[in-house]
Design a protein around this motif. Structure first.
Motif: not given
Lengths: 162, 345
Positions: B13-20, B227-234
């Motif tokens: 999920k984290v690698l294939t989607t965009r965080a809000p 969550e933090s990683w996902h947002a930054m990666n986005t």
């Protein structure tokens, strides 16, 4: 009777020593690589790679552009350069419109600030019955030919609106 | 950490989607070409707010959403709650038709008009401005060219202004003998986002290409870190091209010839004199910055004509000082504390 220490103590993570070793190795590797990329040799290598790519891809890119251009022209379709010049003209128009919009806002502000209060208006109408529709607007702030009536000048632009 | 199905699901999920990201409520108050000026909706009543608006100007080749990363960890949200009337200038993504845009256009066509609109909306003739990375170059040039435009406070974050040190990695890569800027721009028009992203990551390749993902793997069972990683990666994977004209100026006029500090940078025929900057100045330096090393920001305070100037060093990297987990306890309160005393409430 349960032992409270057993409840709160963390389970043993057998991978922790390996992880620490890995992190230490990663730090050393990162430091070495950060130094390696900040050298003339790396700069020369990356520049050469980029130059080779650009040189080898140039004939294909040019051929593709020529084919696309001739195809679009034969089909009576606008080309990329047509769109680019149109976009540039639109951007210039936007600049002009933005300046006009700012000037109109400034004029509206001047006009609305010069609208008399109801008390002053009542006094003025009693003192002089002659002026009925014209507003006491600073004539230097308006272009000749523009006539501002009370109704139109009372409108002020909504804050935040474009 | 054991490899469980839910963790693999999280990883996918984290690698294939965009965080809000960029969720703080805002409205568009001005647009020009691709640029937009946002005003963040104030949360405090007017009497509790600072009367002087704050304009945020970020780099040209990244999205400004890093300033409003995620609810609960957003610089914009923090400043809005502290009573600032916050505006954000989003440069947008330049198309091929914008390949000739230069610093001249950004500082003399876009910024003055955005500032004019901000003054109109806020009702204040004085304002504060914060520039980050290349946004700091633009705000510095603007401040020097338009010192009487009402700028009261200038905040420069990790500002690449001094290019006299020829050992800076970017400077070395773009030396004339290694890098043909005209050939790149003839091929692409603008500097492609992918090349900029590669350049930024290659400064510290192990951390960016390996360490970053290991950190995620180690913490897959910790939702807050994920969550933090996902947002930054986005944010990290959403770069924009840099307009060709601006890229040429950055490489030739700044990295190669250090014209800004030497006082020989010409913007639309006018020399940029740093001594003309009179606004109160706060310079924030990230001690561990690979992109803008501290030496690039250290000399600005001695060049400006401001009488009130402060320099603060903060541990962290180029982005980490403002978006890292410690930012809400270090950089943000520093900026708020400095600005609150100078914002005329």
């Amino acid at each position: 009777m349960s032992n409270p220490e057993a409840k709160t103590s963390k389970p043993v993570d057998w991978l922790e020593p390996w992880r620490e070793m890995r992190n230490g190795y990663m730090d050393a590797w990162a430091k070495a690589m950060t130094g390696a990329v900040n050298t003339d040799a790396y700069s020369q290598f990356s520049g050469l790679m980029l130059d080779t790519y650009l040189t080898t891809s140039e004939p294909f890119r040019e051929a593709q552009q020529k084919i696309m251009l001739s195809t679009l022209e034969q089909m009576q379709m606008p080309t990329r350069s047509d769109f680019v010049s149109l976009a540039e003209r639109l951007a210039n128009l936007e600049l002009l419109l933005d300046d006009m919009s700012a000037k109109l806002s400034e004029m509206a502000r001047i006009v609305s600030s010069s609208v008399p209060t109801p008390e002053a208006e009542a006094e003025a109408s009693e003192a002089s019955k002659t002026s009925k529709s014209e507003l006491p607007v600073d004539p230097t702030s308006l272009k000749p030919g523009l006539k501002f009536t009370r109704k139109s000048s009372a409108r002020t632009p909504k804050k935040g609106s474009k | 950490m054991s490899c469980q199905p839910e963790m693999l699901h999280t990883l996918t999920k984290v690698l294939t989607t965009r965080a809000p990201i960029a969720q703080t409520p805002k409205e568009v108050v001005w647009t020009l070409n691709k640029a937009k000026l946002y005003r963040y909706i104030p949360v405090l009543p007017k009497k509790e707010r600072h009367p002087m608006p704050l304009l945020l100007v970020f780099a040209l080749m990244n999205r400004p959403s890093i300033l409003d990363l995620r609810p609960g960890h957003s610089f914009v949200e923090f400043m809005v709650k502290r009573g600032y009337d916050v505006y954000l200038l989003d440069w947008g993504s330049p198309g091929i038709e914008d390949k000739n845009l230069k610093f001249d256009d950004y500082t003399l066509d876009y910024m003055p008009r955005a500032i004019r609109k901000m003054k109109e909306v806020s009702g204040s003739t004085k304002f504060s401005m914060l520039g980050w990375c290349i946004g700091a170059i633009l705000t510095t040039i603007y401040s020097a060219l338009c010192p009487d435009d009402g700028l009261r406070n200038l905040i420069l974050l990790t500002a690449p202004l001094d290019f006299s040190n020829k050992k800076i990695t970017f400077g070395r890569w773009t030396e004339e003998r290694f890098f043909d800027v005209e050939k790149v721009l003839n091929a692409f028009g603008n500097m492609p986002a992918e090349m900029i992203e590669y350049g930024a990551k290659a400064l510290n390749p192990v951390q960016n290409y390996v360490g970053n993902y290991l950190r995620l793997w180690d913490n897959l069972d910790k939702p807050r870190i994920v969550e933090s990683w996902h947002a930054m990666n986005t944010w990290l994977t959403d770069n924009v091209p840099l307009a060709g004209g601006a890229f040429r100026q950055l490489v030739v006029d700044l990295y190669r010839e250090d014209r800004l500090m030497k006082g020989t940078l010409m913007i639309r025929g006018e020399r940029v004199q740093l001594s003309r900057i009179r606004a109160n100045l706060l310079t924030l330096i990230a001690e561990g910055d690979h992109i803008t090393p501290p030496c690039q920001s250290e000399t600005i305070n001695s060049k400006v004509g401001s009488s009130d100037k402060t320099m603060v060093r903060i541990p962290g990297g180029h982005i980490g000082i403002m978006a890292g987990s410690g930012a809400s306890k270090t950089a943000w309160p520093q900026i708020d504390g400095w600005l609150a005393d100078r914002s005329g409430r």
